[in-house]
Scaffold this active site. Structure first.
Site, PDB file in Angstrom:
ATOM      1  N   SER A   8       1.107  -1.240   0.030  1.00  0.00           N
ATOM      2  CA  SER A   8      -0.115  -0.181  -0.178  1.00  0.00           C
ATOM      3  C   SER A   8       0.524   1.017  -0.140  1.00  0.00           C
ATOM      4  O   SER A   8       1.859   1.422   0.239  1.00  0.00           O
ATOM      5  CB  SER A   8      -0.778   0.222   1.118  1.00  0.00           C
ATOM      6  OG  SER A   8      -0.283   0.221   2.027  1.00  0.00           O
ATOM      7  N   LYS A  65      13.887   6.344  12.805  1.00  0.00           N
ATOM      8  CA  LYS A  65      13.912   6.156  11.622  1.00  0.00           C
ATOM      9  C   LYS A  65      15.578   7.477  11.644  1.00  0.00           C
ATOM     10  O   LYS A  65      15.860   7.286  11.012  1.00  0.00           O
ATOM     11  CB  LYS A  65      13.153   7.203  11.124  1.00  0.00           C
ATOM     12  CG  LYS A  65      11.702   7.187  10.822  1.00  0.00           C
ATOM     13  CD  LYS A  65      11.423   6.280   9.320  1.00  0.00           C
ATOM     14  CE  LYS A  65      10.328   6.049   8.774  1.00  0.00           C
ATOM     15  NZ  LYS A  65      10.487   4.741   8.035  1.00  0.00           N
ATOM     16  N   ASP A 124       6.950 -10.174   8.352  1.00  0.00           N
ATOM     17  CA  ASP A 124       7.016  -9.093   8.715  1.00  0.00           C
ATOM     18  C   ASP A 124       9.257  -9.377   8.832  1.00  0.00           C
ATOM     19  O   ASP A 124       9.257  -9.349   9.208  1.00  0.00           O
ATOM     20  CB  ASP A 124       6.675  -9.083  10.567  1.00  0.00           C
ATOM     21  CG  ASP A 124       7.074  -8.046  11.158  1.00  0.00           C
ATOM     22  OD1 ASP A 124       7.490  -7.186  11.011  1.00  0.00           O
ATOM     23  OD2 ASP A 124       5.943  -8.186  12.657  1.00  0.00           O
ATOM     24  N   TYR A 143       8.788   6.671  16.879  1.00  0.00           N
ATOM     25  CA  TYR A 143       9.400   6.292  15.176  1.00  0.00           C
ATOM     26  C   TYR A 143      10.608   6.884  14.742  1.00  0.00           C
ATOM     27  O   TYR A 143      11.065   6.899  14.081  1.00  0.00           O
ATOM     28  CB  TYR A 143       7.864   6.964  15.120  1.00  0.00           C
ATOM     29  CG  TYR A 143       7.775   7.171  13.812  1.00  0.00           C
ATOM     30  CD1 TYR A 143       7.774   6.251  12.286  1.00  0.00           C
ATOM     31  CD2 TYR A 143       8.386   8.208  13.457  1.00  0.00           C
ATOM     32  CE1 TYR A 143       7.900   6.464  10.972  1.00  0.00           C
ATOM     33  CE2 TYR A 143       7.750   8.883  12.016  1.00  0.00           C
ATOM     34  CZ  TYR A 143       7.930   8.020  10.992  1.00  0.00           C
ATOM     35  OH  TYR A 143       7.849   8.060   9.469  1.00  0.00           O
ATOM     36  N   ASN A 184      11.423   0.114   2.557  1.00  0.00           N
ATOM     37  CA  ASN A 184      10.127   0.915   2.744  1.00  0.00           C
ATOM     38  C   ASN A 184       9.262   0.320   4.125  1.00  0.00           C
ATOM     39  O   ASN A 184       8.290   1.279   4.308  1.00  0.00           O
ATOM     40  CB  ASN A 184       9.017   0.924   1.416  1.00  0.00           C
ATOM     41  CG  ASN A 184       7.680   1.920   1.873  1.00  0.00           C
ATOM     42  OD1 ASN A 184       8.142   2.933   1.561  1.00  0.00           O
ATOM     43  ND2 ASN A 184       6.536   1.159   1.714  1.00  0.00           N
TER      44      ASN A 184
END
Length: 257
Positions: free
Chosen positions: A15, A161, A62, A157, A89
């Site tokens: 997606s 990143k 996963d 998060y 991604n």
């Protein structure tokens, strides 16, 4: 076509940005392994990208498990005979105040984003090195790893990143001798289904437009905006670029109006 006869793995490819980059990679002559955790969704995405099943295959797993990256590489080699590009991604995003994040939630971000990117890249790099043709690894980092956004508290998060950004630069140096380029993009707000994982449809429709003005170019990003940058970094057009974290954010990192 930029990717004629080349093969890519796209993690989180069922997606949003992942599916868009997979679709465009095939449209430009390539073949893809579409990875995702949800079997039905991943298989549907691969079929949507290429109904014949000859140019796109699904690989369910996963990426937090190193075995998933290894399986994706094996799938590329078994079905298509080579591997040229990895689009790292896969990831998750759920804003939550720092003081409310527990250990399990922290681990979920670290595993899905940083650990997943690390071991998928390792599996891909081993295959690319063995083939001796070089290759490209392109990672999806984040604007949130470069600056904090008060409206979306995302410490766990953002830390994960930021690790992806550091990983990008380290791998660019370590893998340069094998002609494997490693780059990343740092997107601003891209309108993808990730927002539906913590907001209702009605909330998405109300909330996302409020972020348009935050971007100096006046709008939120779309999956195709990120895909264009990802594909450029994967292509021979960027053959002398490695170790770069490219902001794809409508101008946010340049400053505010």
């Amino acid at each position: 076509m930029r990717f004629q006869d080349k093969v890519a793995i796209v993690t989180g490819g069922n997606s949003g940005m992942g599916k868009e980059v997979a679709r465009r990679f095939v449209a430009e002559g390539g073949r893809v392994v579409v990875n995702g955790r949800n079997a039905a969704k991943t298989e549907a995405a691969a079929k949507d990208i290429d109904p014949t099943g000859k140019l796109a295959i699904a690989q369910v797993g996963d990426v937090a498990s190193p075995a998933t990256g290894e399986a994706a590489v094996k799938g590329a080699l078994d079905h298509f005979g080579r591997l040229d590009v990895l689009f790292n991604n896969a990831g998750i995003f759920t804003p939550k105040p720092f003081l409310e994040v527990d250990e399990a939630e922290y681990d979920r971000f670290a595993d899905a984003i940083l650990k997943g990117s690390f071991f998928a890249a390792q599996a891909a790099a081993k295959a690319m090195k063995a083939a001796g043709r070089g290759g490209a690894i392109v990672q999806t980092g984040s604007m949130w790893a470069l600056q904090a956004i008060g409206a979306t508290p995302s410490a766990a998060y953002s830390a994960a990143k930021a690790g992806v950004h550091a990983l990008t630069k380290n791998l660019a140096i370590e893998l340069a001798a094998d002609k494997i380029r490693v780059n990343a993009i740092a997107p601003g707000i891209i309108e993808t289904p990730v927002f539906n994982t913590f907001l209702s449809e009605e909330q998405v429709a109300q909330v996302l437009p409020t972020f348009n003005a935050m971007h100096p170019l006046g709008r939120n990003g779309q999956p195709e905006d990120a895909a264009e940058a990802l594909l450029f970094l994967a292509s021979d057009q960027a053959k002398w670029i490695t170790g770069v974290v490219l902001s794809v954010d409508g101008g946010i990192m340049a400053g505010r109006q």
